[in-house]
Design a protein around this motif. Structure first.
Motif, PDB file in Angstrom:
ATOM      1  N   LYS A 207      30.385 -65.386 -10.728  1.00 58.62           N
ATOM      2  CA  LYS A 207      30.219 -64.207  -9.859  1.00 58.62           C
ATOM      3  C   LYS A 207      31.015 -64.314  -8.563  1.00 58.62           C
TER       4      LYS A 207
ATOM      5  N   LYS B 186      32.687 -56.192 -12.460  1.00 63.86           N
ATOM      6  CA  LYS B 186      31.342 -56.016 -13.030  1.00 63.86           C
ATOM      7  C   LYS B 186      31.421 -55.790 -14.535  1.00 63.86           C
ATOM      8  N   GLU B 187      32.379 -54.969 -14.957  1.00 66.61           N
ATOM      9  CA  GLU B 187      32.553 -54.726 -16.395  1.00 66.61           C
ATOM     10  C   GLU B 187      32.907 -56.015 -17.131  1.00 66.61           C
TER      11      GLU B 187
ATOM     12  N   GLU C 203      29.798 -58.146 -17.403  1.00 64.72           N
ATOM     13  CA  GLU C 203      28.874 -57.617 -18.406  1.00 64.72           C
ATOM     14  C   GLU C 203      29.366 -57.921 -19.813  1.00 64.72           C
ATOM     15  N   LYS C 204      30.674 -57.827 -20.032  1.00 68.25           N
ATOM     16  CA  LYS C 204      31.248 -58.159 -21.339  1.00 68.25           C
ATOM     17  C   LYS C 204      31.024 -59.632 -21.654  1.00 68.25           C
TER      18      LYS C 204
ATOM     19  N   LYS D 221      27.442 -60.273 -22.752  1.00 69.40           N
ATOM     20  CA  LYS D 221      27.117 -59.723 -24.069  1.00 69.40           C
ATOM     21  C   LYS D 221      27.642 -60.625 -25.187  1.00 69.40           C
TER      22      LYS D 221
END
Length: 115
Positions: free
Chosen positions: A48, A106-107, A110-111, A114
């Protein structure tokens, strides 16, 4: 009456200058805090890091842009207004680019979660 207006004007100028300095100080404090926090995240190899750094820089720029907008209240010459306009434009552009980077970071995070 003229003396009264001059006193009001100088009081407004003083208030704006103090508020401008405070906003600049808040921007610097946010940036320094973000740098320290990001350094700690870098040591920990936290994924992050980029997101935290970008968000801190964006917030710092917004404080600094707020101080520039406030400074336009007491501008007396067109040349000063042009310079302030250019500074506000550049800081706004930087803020836009950083927010774009935040959205993509952020995308990506998130990927990564997942998968």
């Amino acid at each position: 009456m003229e003396l009264f207006l001059q006193n009001i004007e100088s009081m407004l100028t003083y208030i704006v200058e103090v508020c401008t300095i405070l906003l600049e100080l808040f921007g610097v404090i946010v940036l320094v805090f973000t740098a320290i926090k990001s350094f700690i995240l870098w040591i920990r190899h936290d994924s992050k890091l980029r997101l935290e750094l970008a968000q801190g820089i964006a917030l710092s720029l917004e404080f600094k842009m707020g101080s520039e907008v406030l400074r336009t209240v007491v501008v007396r010459q067109w040349a000063e207004l042009g310079i302030l306009g250019a500074v506000i434009f550049l800081r706004g552009l930087l803020t836009f680019l950083i927010h774009w980077e935040i959205r993509h970071e952020k995308e990506d995070l998130e990927k990564g979660m997942k998968e």
